[in-house]
Design an enzyme around this catalytic site. Structure first.
Site, PDB file in Angstrom:
ATOM      1  N   GLY A  33      25.606  38.306  12.782  1.00 51.17           N
ATOM      2  CA  GLY A  33      25.913  39.717  12.517  1.00 51.17           C
ATOM      3  C   GLY A  33      24.836  40.353  11.670  1.00 51.17           C
ATOM      4  O   GLY A  33      25.104  41.144  10.766  1.00 51.17           O
ATOM      5  N   ALA A  34      23.578  40.028  11.996  1.00 53.51           N
ATOM      6  CA  ALA A  34      22.449  40.468  11.157  1.00 53.51           C
ATOM      7  C   ALA A  34      21.738  41.682  11.727  1.00 53.51           C
ATOM      8  O   ALA A  34      20.711  42.098  11.202  1.00 53.51           O
ATOM      9  CB  ALA A  34      21.462  39.313  10.985  1.00 53.51           C
TER      10      ALA A  34
ATOM     11  N   GLY B 104      24.239  46.419   8.831  1.00 54.83           N
ATOM     12  CA  GLY B 104      25.267  46.219   7.808  1.00 54.83           C
ATOM     13  C   GLY B 104      24.900  45.167   6.777  1.00 54.83           C
ATOM     14  O   GLY B 104      23.742  44.988   6.402  1.00 54.83           O
TER      15      GLY B 104
ATOM     16  N   GLY C 265      25.026  41.885   6.862  1.00 48.54           N
ATOM     17  CA  GLY C 265      24.221  40.753   7.312  1.00 48.54           C
ATOM     18  C   GLY C 265      22.744  41.090   7.348  1.00 48.54           C
ATOM     19  O   GLY C 265      21.889  40.285   6.953  1.00 48.54           O
TER      20      GLY C 265
ATOM     21  N   SER D 233      37.296  38.685   3.596  1.00 47.58           N
ATOM     22  CA  SER D 233      37.613  40.039   3.109  1.00 47.58           C
ATOM     23  C   SER D 233      38.809  39.953   2.174  1.00 47.58           C
ATOM     24  O   SER D 233      39.680  39.082   2.338  1.00 47.58           O
ATOM     25  CB  SER D 233      37.967  40.957   4.278  1.00 47.58           C
ATOM     26  OG  SER D 233      38.532  42.167   3.798  1.00 47.58           O
TER      27      SER D 233
ATOM     28  N   TYR E 105      43.184  42.127  11.927  1.00 48.44           N
ATOM     29  CA  TYR E 105      42.030  41.921  11.037  1.00 48.44           C
ATOM     30  C   TYR E 105      42.416  41.018   9.859  1.00 48.44           C
ATOM     31  O   TYR E 105      41.680  40.084   9.518  1.00 48.44           O
ATOM     32  CB  TYR E 105      41.519  43.277  10.538  1.00 48.44           C
ATOM     33  CG  TYR E 105      40.244  43.175   9.707  1.00 48.44           C
ATOM     34  CD1 TYR E 105      39.031  42.822  10.293  1.00 48.44           C
ATOM     35  CD2 TYR E 105      40.266  43.433   8.344  1.00 48.44           C
ATOM     36  CE1 TYR E 105      37.859  42.728   9.539  1.00 48.44           C
ATOM     37  CE2 TYR E 105      39.096  43.346   7.581  1.00 48.44           C
ATOM     38  CZ  TYR E 105      37.908  42.996   8.192  1.00 48.44           C
ATOM     39  OH  TYR E 105      36.750  42.899   7.435  1.00 48.44           O
TER      40      TYR E 105
HETATM   41  N1  LIG Z   1      32.178  46.736   5.359  1.00 42.65           N
HETATM   42  C1  LIG Z   1      33.217  46.334   4.612  1.00 42.65           C
HETATM   43  O1  LIG Z   1      33.790  47.111   3.819  1.00 42.65           O
HETATM   44  C2  LIG Z   1      33.696  44.907   4.698  1.00 42.65           C
HETATM   45  C3  LIG Z   1      34.722  44.497   3.818  1.00 42.65           C
HETATM   46  C4  LIG Z   1      35.175  43.187   3.881  1.00 42.65           C
HETATM   47  C5  LIG Z   1      34.608  42.300   4.797  1.00 42.65           C
HETATM   48  N2  LIG Z   1      33.628  42.727   5.646  1.00 42.65           N
HETATM   49  C6  LIG Z   1      33.074  41.754   6.604  1.00 42.65           C
HETATM   50  O2  LIG Z   1      31.663  41.799   6.571  1.00 42.65           O
HETATM   51  C7  LIG Z   1      31.143  41.307   7.829  1.00 42.65           C
HETATM   52  C8  LIG Z   1      30.018  42.225   8.283  1.00 42.65           C
HETATM   53  O3  LIG Z   1      30.549  43.507   8.532  1.00 42.65           O
HETATM   54  P1  LIG Z   1      29.764  44.863   8.207  1.00 42.65           P
HETATM   55  O4  LIG Z   1      30.584  45.616   7.248  1.00 42.65           O
HETATM   56  O5  LIG Z   1      28.341  44.578   7.908  1.00 42.65           O
HETATM   57  O6  LIG Z   1      29.931  45.613   9.620  1.00 42.65           O
HETATM   58  P2  LIG Z   1      28.857  46.134  10.695  1.00 42.65           P
HETATM   59  O7  LIG Z   1      27.849  47.010  10.066  1.00 42.65           O
HETATM   60  O8  LIG Z   1      29.691  46.674  11.801  1.00 42.65           O
HETATM   61  O9  LIG Z   1      28.113  44.798  11.141  1.00 42.65           O
HETATM   62  C9  LIG Z   1      28.802  43.814  11.860  1.00 42.65           C
HETATM   63  C10 LIG Z   1      27.812  42.864  12.469  1.00 42.65           C
HETATM   64  O10 LIG Z   1      28.532  41.918  13.278  1.00 42.65           O
HETATM   65  C11 LIG Z   1      28.048  42.018  14.620  1.00 42.65           C
HETATM   66  N3  LIG Z   1      29.123  41.762  15.574  1.00 42.65           N
HETATM   67  C12 LIG Z   1      30.326  42.361  15.673  1.00 42.65           C
HETATM   68  N4  LIG Z   1      30.995  41.851  16.720  1.00 42.65           N
HETATM   69  C13 LIG Z   1      30.198  40.935  17.301  1.00 42.65           C
HETATM   70  C14 LIG Z   1      30.303  40.083  18.418  1.00 42.65           C
HETATM   71  N5  LIG Z   1      31.377  40.080  19.219  1.00 42.65           N
HETATM   72  N6  LIG Z   1      29.272  39.253  18.704  1.00 42.65           N
HETATM   73  C15 LIG Z   1      28.167  39.258  17.952  1.00 42.65           C
HETATM   74  N7  LIG Z   1      27.988  40.030  16.880  1.00 42.65           N
HETATM   75  C16 LIG Z   1      28.994  40.867  16.563  1.00 42.65           C
HETATM   76  C17 LIG Z   1      27.507  43.430  14.740  1.00 42.65           C
HETATM   77  O11 LIG Z   1      26.634  43.531  15.849  1.00 42.65           O
HETATM   78  P3  LIG Z   1      26.293  44.979  16.506  1.00 42.65           P
HETATM   79  O12 LIG Z   1      25.139  45.549  15.723  1.00 42.65           O
HETATM   80  O13 LIG Z   1      25.929  44.639  17.900  1.00 42.65           O
HETATM   81  O14 LIG Z   1      27.532  45.827  16.413  1.00 42.65           O
HETATM   82  C18 LIG Z   1      26.822  43.579  13.399  1.00 42.65           C
HETATM   83  O15 LIG Z   1      25.594  42.898  13.380  1.00 42.65           O
HETATM   84  C19 LIG Z   1      32.351  41.228   8.775  1.00 42.65           C
HETATM   85  O16 LIG Z   1      32.754  39.877   8.895  1.00 42.65           O
HETATM   86  C20 LIG Z   1      33.430  42.038   8.054  1.00 42.65           C
HETATM   87  O17 LIG Z   1      34.731  41.596   8.383  1.00 42.65           O
HETATM   88  C21 LIG Z   1      33.163  44.007   5.617  1.00 42.65           C
END
Ligand SMILES: NC(=O)c1ccc[n+]([C@@H]2O[C@H](COP(=O)([O-])OP(=O)(O)OC[C@H]3O[C@@H](n4cnc5c(N)ncnc54)[C@H](OP(=O)(O)O)[C@@H]3O)[C@@H](O)[C@H]2O)c1
Length: 293
Positions: A14-15, A18, A20, A142, A167
């Protein structure tokens, strides 16, 4: 803080954006060889270019759709071929699904991607991570796990789907998985911890249902931290010298804290491990001792 990753190989899922992505930038700045995994070719190439131009570091990348077990197996095979040494694995790829959808493997998408994706990739790479010890496995969970339940009788939530229900189940599974993994890795020199990165301003919030968008905009967004600050929580677990040998913990605001009671239930963790192994077609015993894809 002192860091321990110069010259080490770190794979981050997920890099492409966001948290990652920002963790990738920061870890490359600390001298790590980062391996970025994305799902979309254009976004992943852009992430690689951005990390290279911001850090001058050597960066490699792979594509994987974590909702597909075949895609995860292809990723694991490619990583094993190209990176026989892997010091840190960061399980981070994940998202939310407004409506219930089913993956190519016939599983509910949130559980399949957010939990089984971590579970399968980790197990397929476990022997090379153990062989690279001292090593670390970081699981991005989370605070949302606190409202989660593992619905063992209906993991796919066919009897009542909700975005938060799905979720929080998947994120509770992350905390249980990381803790169970730590127990199974005892004595190997590989640590396993999970982390809440904070409420972070990333693309994940675009998945909020229409009715909840004003709530997010008014009540939550003012408190959001940047993706860079969210990425720093991964960097701490992946790279801080202070966490050498520290394992089996859950972190919030960069400190170890107790997760929910459900997340501390060992029987649930063991049962989830066994069910997950079946769902991805691995033997539960073999998964502990590392298995080739
Ligand atoms: N943001 C928050 O407030 C928050 C809070 C608690 C936990 N988290 C956790 O943090 C982690 C990263 O999330 P983020 O906030 O950085 O969100 P994000 O900006 O949406 O990034 C998510 C990343 O995961 C990838 N991804 C999603 N579904 C996928 C799939 N089916 N196969 C391969 N890659 C996939 C996305 O790829 P694409 O670029 O192709 O979409 C993106 O690189 C997640 O596990 C999330 O649950 C986030």
């Amino acid at each position: 803080m002192a860091w321990t990753v110069a010259g080490k190989t770190i794979l981050i899922t997920g890099a492409s954006r966001g948290i990652g992505f920002e963790a990738g930038v920061a870890l490359a700045q600390l001298g790590a060889r980062v391996v970025l995994v994305g799902r979309d070719r254009a976004r992943t190439d852009a992430a690689v270019d951005a990390v290279r131009s911001r850090t001058g570091a050597r960066v490699t990348s792979y594509l994987c759709d974590f909702s597909s077990q075949a895609s995860i197996r292809e990723l694991a095979a490619a990583v094993r071929r190209d990176h026989p040494v892997l010091h840190v694995l960061v399980n981070n790829a994940g998202g939310v699904q407004k409506r219930r959808t089913v993956t190519v493997d016939g599983l509910e998408t949130t559980f399949a991607t957010n939990h089984l994706g971590y579970f399968l990739l980790t197990n397929l790479l476990l022997d090379i991570v153990i062989g690279s010890a001292p090593a670390r496995i970081v699981t991005v969970a989370s605070v949302g796990h606190r409202s989660g339940t593992i619905h063992f009788d209906d993991l796919g939530l066919e009897d009542g789907y909700g975005i938060l229900k799905a979720y929080s189940q998947s994120k509770l599974a992350n905390v249980l998985f990381a803790a169970e993994l730590a127990r199974r890795l005892d004595g190997t020199g590989v640590t396993s911890n999970s982390v809440h990165p904070g409420s972070v301003d990333t693309n994940i919030w675009t998945g909020t249902p229409l009715w909840a968008k004003p709530i997010v905009a008014v009540l939550l967004r003012p408190w959001f931290i940047t993706a860079e600050a969210g990425g720093a929580t991964i960097v701490q677990l992946a790279a801080s010298v202070d966490l050498d040998g520290v394992t089996g913990l859950y972190f919030e605001k960069q400190k170890p804290v107790a997760p929910s009671a459900a997340a501390e239930n060992r029987a649930t963790a063991t049962r989830l491990w066994e069910v997950s192994a079946k769902l991805v077609g691995l033997e539960p015993q073999a998964t502990a001792a590392a298995r080739r894809p």
